[in-house]
Design an enzyme around this catalytic site. Sequence first.
Site, PDB file in Angstrom:
ATOM      1  CD  GLU A  60      -1.824  -2.388   1.195  1.00  0.00           C
ATOM      2  OE1 GLU A  60      -1.959  -3.419   0.892  1.00  0.00           O
ATOM      3  OE2 GLU A  60      -1.114  -2.479   1.792  1.00  0.00           O
ATOM      4  CG  HIS A 129     -11.568  -8.113   6.230  1.00  0.00           C
ATOM      5  ND1 HIS A 129     -10.646  -8.774   6.783  1.00  0.00           N
ATOM      6  CD2 HIS A 129     -10.931  -8.125   4.793  1.00  0.00           C
ATOM      7  CE1 HIS A 129      -9.981  -9.175   6.085  1.00  0.00           C
ATOM      8  NE2 HIS A 129     -10.126  -9.179   4.730  1.00  0.00           N
TER       9      HIS A 129
END
Length: 337
Positions: A60, A129
Site C-alpha cells: 500500500e 475488514h
Amino acid sequence: MVQMTMIEAIREAHDVAMTRDERVVVFGEDVGFFGGVFRCTAGLQKKHGRARCFDTPINESGIVGTAIGMAAYGLKPVVEIQFADYVYPAYDQIVSEAARLRHRSNGDFTCPIVVRMPTGGGIFGGQTHSQSPEALFTHVAGLKVVVPSNPADAKGLLLAAIDDPDPVIFLEPKRLYNGPFDGQHDQPIVGWKKHPLGEVPEGDVPVPLGVAARFREGQEVTVLAYGTMVYVAEAAAERAGVDAEIIDLRTLVPLDLETIETSVQKTGRCVILHEATRTSGFGAELMSVVQETCFYHFEAPIIRVTGWDTPYPHAQEWEYFPGPARVAEALRKVMED
C-alpha cells in the site's frame, strides 16, 4: 438515467474520466485483469489498456507513493486500497507527502490523486475488514474526504474527486455496493436496480464536493449521517415515529456547514450518527461545530450514536453496528428533553 449498483456507478465514473482525459490512470492490487475484489474496475484494463489500468504488488505504501510521484509529473492517478483496514502502511505517504505537497512547494506542485477504499462493516468481515477510519483523514489539513451513500452520488462525487487538484480520500461503504442497507440484517433488502436512488445520470455529470444532501425532510430533529448510516437513520425515524430531517453529509471535508446550520436551527434538536468508534470519531467534530454555531437554537442536548470503542467484533457484529433500535432510542430521548 440508467439503473446501476454502486459498483457499476463507480466503474462508470472511472470509464468516463479515463475516456475524456488520458492522464487518468487506475491501479492497485488486482484492479486490472481481475477487476478488483469487488469488481469496481472490471473491464477497464481491456478497454483502456494495461498502461492505464494495471495491477500492483501487495504494498500500500508503494501504491500511494507511486501515485504521488505520478501526480507531481502531471498524471491523475486513482488508486484502490482493497479494504480501508489495509491503508495504514500508506498513511505516512498520504499525510506527510500527498497532503503537504501543495504547501511544501508553495503551489508549484499539486497532488491530484484519489485514494479509493471500501469501508465499514455489516458484512461479517471482523476487525480487519470492517473499519471506518474517516476521522484519521479528516484531521489532516490538505485532504478532502468523501463518503457516498448511493450510486448516483458515487459516480458524481468520484468524477468530481478525479477533477480535484488536491488529494481526495474516497470511502465506499461496502455494505451499500449492491443495495441500500437499513441495519435490519434479518430482513430482505431491495437492490439498487429496484430502488429510486439506483438511477444514475449518463455521461460526465459530476456532483460537487462540499455540498450535503437533504435525504429526508423533517421538522422535529436533525440527524447528521453519511454512508450506510443514512438508511439506518431513515429506518430509525420510522420506528420511533419521529419527524426527523436526515442530512446526508456526502463530503466530510469540506463540510457543508450552511445546510447543517439551516436544518438544526429549524428543528432545535440534533442526533449525530456514524459507524466508526465513538472516541475522537468524526461525530465529535460535528458535535463541536453544531454546538458552536447553533447553541441558542437548541431545545435538547445533542446525542451521538456510534460504534463502540473496541475492535470491530465478528461474533457480535450487530451489537457493535449502530442499528435502528439504538438510533430510535436516541431519537425518542432527544424528543423527551
